[in-house]
Scaffold this active site. Structure first.
Site, PDB file in Angstrom:
ATOM      1  N   ILE A 129       0.842  -1.200   0.000  1.00 33.34           N
ATOM      2  CA  ILE A 129       0.000   0.000   0.000  1.00 33.34           C
ATOM      3  C   ILE A 129       0.879   1.253   0.000  1.00 33.34           C
ATOM      4  O   ILE A 129       0.427   2.317  -0.376  1.00 33.34           O
ATOM      5  CB  ILE A 129      -0.970   0.033   1.215  1.00 33.34           C
ATOM      6  CG1 ILE A 129      -0.200   0.067   2.537  1.00 33.34           C
ATOM      7  CG2 ILE A 129      -1.961  -1.111   1.147  1.00 33.34           C
ATOM      8  CD1 ILE A 129      -1.079   0.461   3.724  1.00 33.34           C
ATOM      9  N   ASP A 130       2.142   1.133   0.428  1.00 37.78           N
ATOM     10  CA  ASP A 130       3.006   2.312   0.572  1.00 37.78           C
ATOM     11  C   ASP A 130       3.467   2.887  -0.767  1.00 37.78           C
ATOM     12  O   ASP A 130       3.907   4.032  -0.828  1.00 37.78           O
ATOM     13  CB  ASP A 130       4.255   1.965   1.399  1.00 37.78           C
ATOM     14  CG  ASP A 130       3.919   1.613   2.839  1.00 37.78           C
ATOM     15  OD1 ASP A 130       2.776   1.845   3.244  1.00 37.78           O
ATOM     16  OD2 ASP A 130       4.811   1.114   3.538  1.00 37.78           O
ATOM     17  N   ARG A 279      -5.390  -1.315   4.841  1.00 36.18           N
ATOM     18  CA  ARG A 279      -4.864  -2.528   4.200  1.00 36.18           C
ATOM     19  C   ARG A 279      -5.919  -3.602   4.010  1.00 36.18           C
ATOM     20  O   ARG A 279      -5.705  -4.550   3.250  1.00 36.18           O
ATOM     21  CB  ARG A 279      -3.740  -3.105   5.059  1.00 36.18           C
ATOM     22  CG  ARG A 279      -2.408  -2.631   4.618  1.00 36.18           C
ATOM     23  CD  ARG A 279      -1.276  -2.995   5.509  1.00 36.18           C
ATOM     24  NE  ARG A 279      -1.290  -4.281   6.151  1.00 36.18           N
ATOM     25  CZ  ARG A 279      -0.356  -4.641   7.034  1.00 36.18           C
ATOM     26  NH1 ARG A 279       0.624  -3.820   7.330  1.00 36.18           N
ATOM     27  NH2 ARG A 279      -0.384  -5.820   7.596  1.00 36.18           N
TER      28      ARG A 279
HETATM   29  O1  F6P Z   1       4.339  -1.577   4.448  1.00 35.48           O
HETATM   30  C1  F6P Z   1       2.974  -1.582   4.645  1.00 35.48           C
HETATM   31  C2  F6P Z   1       2.629  -1.145   6.041  1.00 35.48           C
HETATM   32  O2  F6P Z   1       1.239  -1.178   6.205  1.00 35.48           O
HETATM   33  C3  F6P Z   1       3.188   0.228   6.447  1.00 35.48           C
HETATM   34  O3  F6P Z   1       2.422   1.279   5.911  1.00 35.48           O
HETATM   35  C4  F6P Z   1       3.168   0.114   7.938  1.00 35.48           C
HETATM   36  O4  F6P Z   1       4.087   1.005   8.535  1.00 35.48           O
HETATM   37  C5  F6P Z   1       3.570  -1.314   8.162  1.00 35.48           C
HETATM   38  O5  F6P Z   1       3.211  -2.025   6.991  1.00 35.48           O
HETATM   39  C6  F6P Z   1       2.929  -1.985   9.347  1.00 35.48           C
HETATM   40  O6  F6P Z   1       3.508  -3.251   9.457  1.00 35.48           O
HETATM   41  P1  F6P Z   1       2.925  -4.451  10.349  1.00 35.48           P
HETATM   42  O7  F6P Z   1       1.925  -5.181   9.497  1.00 35.48           O
HETATM   43  O8  F6P Z   1       4.115  -5.299  10.637  1.00 35.48           O
HETATM   44  O9  F6P Z   1       2.305  -3.860  11.566  1.00 35.48           O
END
Ligand code: F6P
Length: 346
Positions: A129-130, A279
């Protein structure tokens, strides 16, 4: 002709469109009578041999669903040397001719090492998503996340307006401000804070004061989770920074920005942290199409023996690029894009 199966795994954080890639891979492979198996929970499934055959029936209709039917994890197959032994055994056991790895920067960096250091025939598909993977114009999942954030910002306008408040909305984006900048423009934010441009809190409060003077005391401030204050106006303590900017999980800058705005301007401020809602859920049409095209392309790369490469969007074409180059560093927000967003600040 090699008659082995194609393996596929999804690694790292989930994102809308993963299932559309899986379906695209299976349908394209079956068109050439090649069978596909899915490894469960990222690299973990390849290490432990947790595998499931993917058939036309098992992938029917999954392009509408969020998440990944294969599950995901952040398991690193290089963390334990024994994992490489297990992978080699499972690769043989399941008759794998090539592996499609669907992931973000972390997972694809590992995929690149598997290709270059261990010699596996691997192809990559960029998801996140980034939207921060350098080798592709867009990764799938981003468009859906932007839409979710935009809808949220739009909703916050009415409550901000009713209460004459500042609403701060914290959105995702580890290292980059793509989601914040896009959703901020689409949702008509009055300020957008991104990691690429250190922000001056005084500029925000001056702008809010101007807005108040214009008879618009309410404001929307979009903050990317990794946005940082300019060193000249750093209002965060070391402890606060240590708790916000953690590599494994960012979060908390929105709260502190809101508190500082309130303290300096006297205008009431509230915070919404959008988090994992960005997400989750069904991918939008753009992401379904992009993910499907990436899945089809990945199989064509396998059939053509184009390994150590990643499917990528270049303009409107799906091409393939060297995996090692494609995941080198991060793709930061275009400064010109941010300058255009700034026109609407205040
Ligand atoms: O890389 C995608 C993302 O949703 C980032 O935007 C966010 O900082 C991170 O993953 C969160 O990661 P996790 O799923 O390990 O909490």
């Amino acid at each position: 002709m090699d008659t082995g199966r194609i393996g596929i795994l999804t690694g790292g954080g989930d994102c809308p469109g993963l299932n559309a890639v899986i379906r695209g891979v299976v349908r394209r492979a079956l068109a050439d009578d090649v069978h596909v198996v899915g490894f469960k929970s990222g690299w973990q499934g390849l290490i432990t041999g947790d595998v499931e055959p993917l058939t036309r029936l098992s992938v029917a209709g999954i392009q509408f669903r969020g998440g990944t039917i294969l599950g995901t994890s952040r398991t690193d197959p290089f963390a334990d040397p024994h994992s490489q032994v297990q992978i080699r055994e499972n690769w043989r056991k399941y008759g794998i001719r090539a592996l499609v790895v669907v992931g973000g920067n972390g997972t694809l960096t590992v995929a690149s090492r598997m290709a270059l250091e261990e010699g596996y025939p691997v192809v990559g598909v960029p998801k996140t998503i980034d939207n921060d993977i350098p080798g592709t114009d867009y990764s799938f999942g981003f468009s859906t996340a932007v839409q979710v954030a935009t809808d949220a910002i739009e909703r916050l306008h009415t409550t901000a307006e009713s209460h004459h408040r500042v609403m701060v909305i914290e959105v995702m984006g580890r290292h980059t401000g793509w989601i914040a900048a896009h959703a901020g423009i689409a949702g008509a934010a009055d300020f957008i804070l991104v990691p690429e441009v250190p922000f001056r809190i005084s500029r925000i409060t001056e702008t809010l004061a101007n807005r108040r003077g214009l008879g618009r005391p309410h404001s929307i401030v979009v903050v990317a989770e990794d946005a940082r204050p300019h060193p000249d106006e750093d209002f965060l303590s070391d402890d606060q920074k240590a708790s916000i900017y953690r590599e494994e999980r960012l979060g908390g800058i929105g709260q502190l920005v809101a508190r500082e705005i309130e303290r300096r301007s006297g205008i009431e401020a509230r915070v919404s942290v959008l988090g994992y809602i960005q997400r989750g859920g069904s991918p939008n049409a753009f992401d379904r199409v992009l993910a499907t095209r990436f899945g089809v392309k990945a199989v064509e790369m396998v059939l053509e023996g184009r390994f150590g490469r990643m499917a990528a969007l270049s303009g409107t074409s799906v091409i393939d690029v060297a995996l090692a180059d494609a995941v080198e560093g991060y793709k930061y927000l275009d400064p010109e894009f941010y300058r255009h967003a700034e026109i609407f600040f205040g």
